[in-house]
Design a protein around this motif. Structure first.
Motif, short mmCIF file in Angstrom:
data_model
loop_
_atom_site.label_atom_id
_atom_site.label_comp_id
_atom_site.label_asym_id
_atom_site.label_seq_id
_atom_site.Cartn_x
_atom_site.Cartn_y
_atom_site.Cartn_z
N ASN A 123 56.37 87.48 49.49
CA ASN A 123 55.30 87.58 50.49
C ASN A 123 55.86 87.74 51.91
OD1 ASN A 123 52.62 87.66 51.34
ND2 ASN A 123 52.56 85.45 51.73
N PRO A 124 56.69 88.75 52.11
CA PRO A 124 57.29 88.92 53.44
C PRO A 124 56.29 89.52 54.42
CG PRO A 124 57.90 90.75 52.04
CD PRO A 124 57.10 89.80 51.16
N LEU A 125 56.56 89.35 55.70
CA LEU A 125 55.82 90.08 56.72
C LEU A 125 56.34 91.51 56.68
CD1 LEU A 125 53.79 90.01 59.07
CD2 LEU A 125 55.70 89.48 60.59
N ILE B 141 63.78 96.40 42.89
CA ILE B 141 64.01 95.31 43.83
C ILE B 141 62.87 95.18 44.83
CG2 ILE B 141 65.53 94.52 45.70
CD1 ILE B 141 66.67 94.05 42.92
N ASP B 142 62.20 96.30 45.14
CA ASP B 142 61.09 96.22 46.09
C ASP B 142 59.98 95.31 45.60
OD1 ASP B 142 60.73 98.22 44.11
OD2 ASP B 142 59.07 99.10 45.25
N LEU B 143 59.76 95.27 44.29
CA LEU B 143 58.73 94.38 43.73
C LEU B 143 59.16 92.92 43.85
CD1 LEU B 143 57.61 96.34 40.53
CD2 LEU B 143 56.59 96.36 42.83
N LEU B 144 60.44 92.65 43.65
CA LEU B 144 60.95 91.28 43.80
C LEU B 144 60.82 90.82 45.25
CD1 LEU B 144 64.17 91.40 41.57
CD2 LEU B 144 61.91 90.50 40.98
N ILE B 145 61.08 91.73 46.19
CA ILE B 145 60.93 91.38 47.60
C ILE B 145 59.46 91.08 47.91
CG2 ILE B 145 61.12 92.25 49.96
CD1 ILE B 145 63.54 93.88 49.05
N ASN B 146 58.56 91.87 47.36
CA ASN B 146 57.13 91.66 47.62
C ASN B 146 56.64 90.30 47.12
OD1 ASN B 146 56.95 94.18 48.80
ND2 ASN B 146 56.16 95.19 46.97
N PHE C 117 61.06 89.05 56.03
CA PHE C 117 60.51 90.26 56.64
C PHE C 117 60.96 91.46 55.81
CE2 PHE C 117 61.32 87.11 59.88
CZ PHE C 117 60.15 87.10 60.65
N LYS C 118 60.11 92.47 55.75
CA LYS C 118 60.45 93.69 55.00
C LYS C 118 60.08 94.90 55.85
CE LYS C 118 58.90 96.42 51.01
NZ LYS C 118 57.92 96.48 49.90
N ILE C 119 61.06 95.79 56.03
CA ILE C 119 60.83 97.03 56.78
C ILE C 119 61.16 98.19 55.84
CG2 ILE C 119 61.49 98.43 58.77
CD1 ILE C 119 62.26 95.78 60.16
#
Length: 259
Positions: A199-201, A191-196, A84-86
């Motif tokens: 494929n988080p909600l 890091i935001d691109l690595l999180i994306n 999950f990503k907020i």
């Protein structure tokens, strides 16, 4: 939720009243009255910081905004997902949502909050208060047994720290403000691109919680020079500049002594 009306009496007691009584009261109004809602509702009494107002947080003396509550409910509806990503900028209520989400998850799961800063006494107090919540620094990720990891300020993670978290093979909730980066390394690593790529909600907190209108608009203008400044006299705002760390420490000492 109840689809009914309440009346507040002189003794500050709430009681249900009939719709007909509400209509009667509205029809009895003779003159319109201009009311500044901000003077009636003091947001800082309800929208607390769990880090700075830990007792209010532990006593549940706070509210989530409609948007914060929607995100929390959406996460609980999708607990089968792993990531999950907020995202949200400063002032949107990420920290309160993080700690509230951890508290709710801890009712049925074990939870670890991962901080990139040193743990303050208030954070340690929260850590001791909840049986199913562990709060640790990013450097203390050995023997992680918790079901969920909630990571604050993810934009400041190093790539090797990010990989280490992924290899733990836990359910992860990333809290991120991509604009709050302070070093060239943080800017370049994205890091935001690595999180994306996981494929988080994903969710985004968009509206700043206005506690002080004057400060809110001033801060927006500071960070965006093209922003159309709202007319305030800014008498409650003072800008100081520190050229060195020694100057900064002197400023902090001065403001601390000034209260």
């Amino acid at each position: 939720d109840e689809c009914c009306f309440y009346k507040l009496d002189e003794e500050n007691n709430l009681s249900k009243i009939a719709k007909a009584e509400v209509i009667k009261d509205i029809n009895s109004l003779k003159d319109e009255e201009e009311i500044d809602v901000d003077n009636l509702f003091h947001a800082c009494d309800y929208l607390v910081s769990p880090i700075n107002e830990v007792n209010k947080f532990l006593d549940n003396r706070y509210f989530l905004t409609t948007h914060q509550d929607f995100i929390k409910k959406s996460i609980f509806k999708n607990l089968d997902k792993k990531y999950f990503k907020i995202a949200g900028e400063a002032g949107t209520g990420k920290t309160l949502l993080l700690y509230d989400l951890a508290k709710e998850l801890s009712l049925n799961y074990s939870v670890r909050i991962v901080s990139l800063d040193n743990l303050t006494s208030n954070i340690q107090k929260i850590d001791l208060y909840f049986e199913n919540i562990v709060i640790s620094n990013i450097n203390d990720l050995e023997n992680v047994k918790e079901d969920y990891l909630l990571i604050d300020d993810c934009q400041r993670l190093k790539v090797d720290e990010f990989k280490k978290i992924i290899f733990l093979n836990k359910k992860l909730v990333f809290f991120i403000d991509a604009k709050q980066v302070f070093t060239q390394t943080q800017i370049s690593q994205r890091i935001d691109l690595l999180i994306n790529k996981l494929n988080p909600l994903s969710f985004k907190l968009t509206n700043s919680i206005r506690i002080n209108n004057e400060l809110y608009y001033f801060t927006r203008a500071i960070f965006d020079l093209n922003y159309q400044m709202v007319s305030f006299n800014h008498q409650d705002i003072e800008v100081s500049y520190a050229a060195t760390s020694n100057d900064l420490n002197r400023l902090l000492t001065y403001y601390d002594k000034s209260g």
